[in-house]
Design an enzyme around this catalytic site. Sequence first.
Site, mmCIF file in Angstrom:
data_model
loop_
_atom_site.group_PDB
_atom_site.id
_atom_site.type_symbol
_atom_site.label_atom_id
_atom_site.label_comp_id
_atom_site.label_asym_id
_atom_site.label_seq_id
_atom_site.Cartn_x
_atom_site.Cartn_y
_atom_site.Cartn_z
ATOM 1 N N CYS A 63 -7.064 1.295 -19.161
ATOM 2 C CA CYS A 63 -6.993 2.749 -19.074
ATOM 3 C C CYS A 63 -8.390 3.366 -19.060
ATOM 4 O O CYS A 63 -9.389 2.719 -19.340
ATOM 5 C CB CYS A 63 -6.163 3.315 -20.222
ATOM 6 S SG CYS A 63 -6.884 3.058 -21.860
ATOM 7 N N HIS A 75 0.804 -1.222 0.000
ATOM 8 C CA HIS A 75 0.000 0.000 0.000
ATOM 9 C C HIS A 75 0.835 1.268 0.000
ATOM 10 O O HIS A 75 0.371 2.313 0.457
ATOM 11 C CB HIS A 75 -0.960 0.010 1.197
ATOM 12 C CG HIS A 75 -0.283 -0.240 2.520
ATOM 13 N ND1 HIS A 75 0.560 0.669 3.113
ATOM 14 C CD2 HIS A 75 -0.328 -1.302 3.348
ATOM 15 C CE1 HIS A 75 0.980 0.191 4.261
ATOM 16 N NE2 HIS A 75 0.474 -1.020 4.436
#
Length: 496
Positions: free
Chosen positions: A285, A240
């Site tokens: 994307c 993270h």
Amino acid sequence: MDDDSDYIYDGEESNYQEDYDEESNYPEESNDQEDYTVLKEEEIAKLQEDDINEVSNVLCISQSAACFVLTQFNWKVIDLKDDWFADEDGIRQKMGLLEKPVVQFAEKQRIICGICFDGYNYGSTYWAACGHPYCGECWRAYVNTAIKDGPLCLMLRCPEPSCRAAVGRDLISVLVSKQEYERYRYYLLRSYVEQHLKIKWCPAPGCKYAVKIDSFENRCYDVSCPCSNSYCWNCTEENHRPVDCETVRKWIMKNKDSSQNAEWILVNTKPCPKCKRPIQKNKGCHHMTCSAPCRYEFCWYCLKKFESYSTACCNAYRGNYDEMKELKLEPEKKKVKYYLDRYIHYYERWASNLTSKEKAIESLNEMRTKHMEELVRKQLYLTQLELNFIIEAWQQIIECRQVLRWSYAYGYYMPEDEPLKAKLFEHLQGHAENTLERLHKCTVTGLQPFLSSEEELKDSFNEFRIKLDALTRATKDHFKKLVTGLENGLSEVDGN
């Protein structure tokens, strides 16, 4: 559907150097080296035996006694040695390490088992250091029951209620079957790892590897296990960076509390802003193109018309203030709606980047298992080694998707009363995200002409290689700056 038109090198990528030259004043991130070691079970057992041998030699006690007392001291060798030399008699009494038996028998004497009260020959009975005798059958039942009950078998004492003598591994190995002793050793090994300050088990289900952190000086705890699980060693959640473990904990709890909102967000389709037909995002994307005859190009996140990857990014939350003014809501309800919209903004992008990362992993696997062989077959001037730059591009995309994903959790918890930091955050994140989108787009569509053509396209492929290499490097540099800036708390603006 995602835009699947041929990728055109329109000059956007060539500006990548300009994009990050302006950020050259930001501190460079230090070299990321692997400050950890992956350990197999036999390697952990070797470390455990080294500690047992050290304690045995220093304290002049048996290895079995050293093993028992170390479990009681949570495998903290230094603490044990300090306490032992400060009060050896007290530790012996507390741990049940008797120097002399309290009960003794002659070898020819008939011995009565203290549990079943049957008489046995000297060689058919067993005892701990205290000397309280029990027959083999009663001992086995006592020890097997303790092992089946779980890790408390590591603290086993003499069956005599008034006796605290330790029952060590040497006696246990003689009494129980090989299968039961393996279970005892399993508890022993797990207790060593679970109490060790620098070693933790991989959290993946069924994984038998552990990871040892070599140094706590590096604030990055991202590790990768041979089982393919990548996670944060400190909190055992997924990797993270650039957010800390406490932010991850709060974000995960926030998402659980807002589960109904999350379910709404995770709907797979959105209407085309022009023709209103439902669009499904099936690639990585955010540049979307509606199917014919509409062909409208728009951004998946904000649904605005897509211009180019070099235009402003919609990563920042602005809030629809005009809409809020028109809504006839009480101030408190407007406030609630504002915070809900803000949460949805960050959550949707956090979740969407996970989806994009998973699709990138699928594409990387497809490249390795299918496309590399196909390219070598169709483009005869190529070898598989020469295609590694595409593998590296996909790996960079996967890594950056994970960083970008968690940067949105960082953005959600940014103080709203620090506008300069918010602007710097949006600047760093926007540059990184735009470059990543260009790289993702180039990697997906730039390869298609070479896969579909039966002709050799050597010159075009070399051009594609140069462009993809440049984008991969640019993306890596932008994300280094993003990670460094966020991990430093955006301290560049503190002086302002």
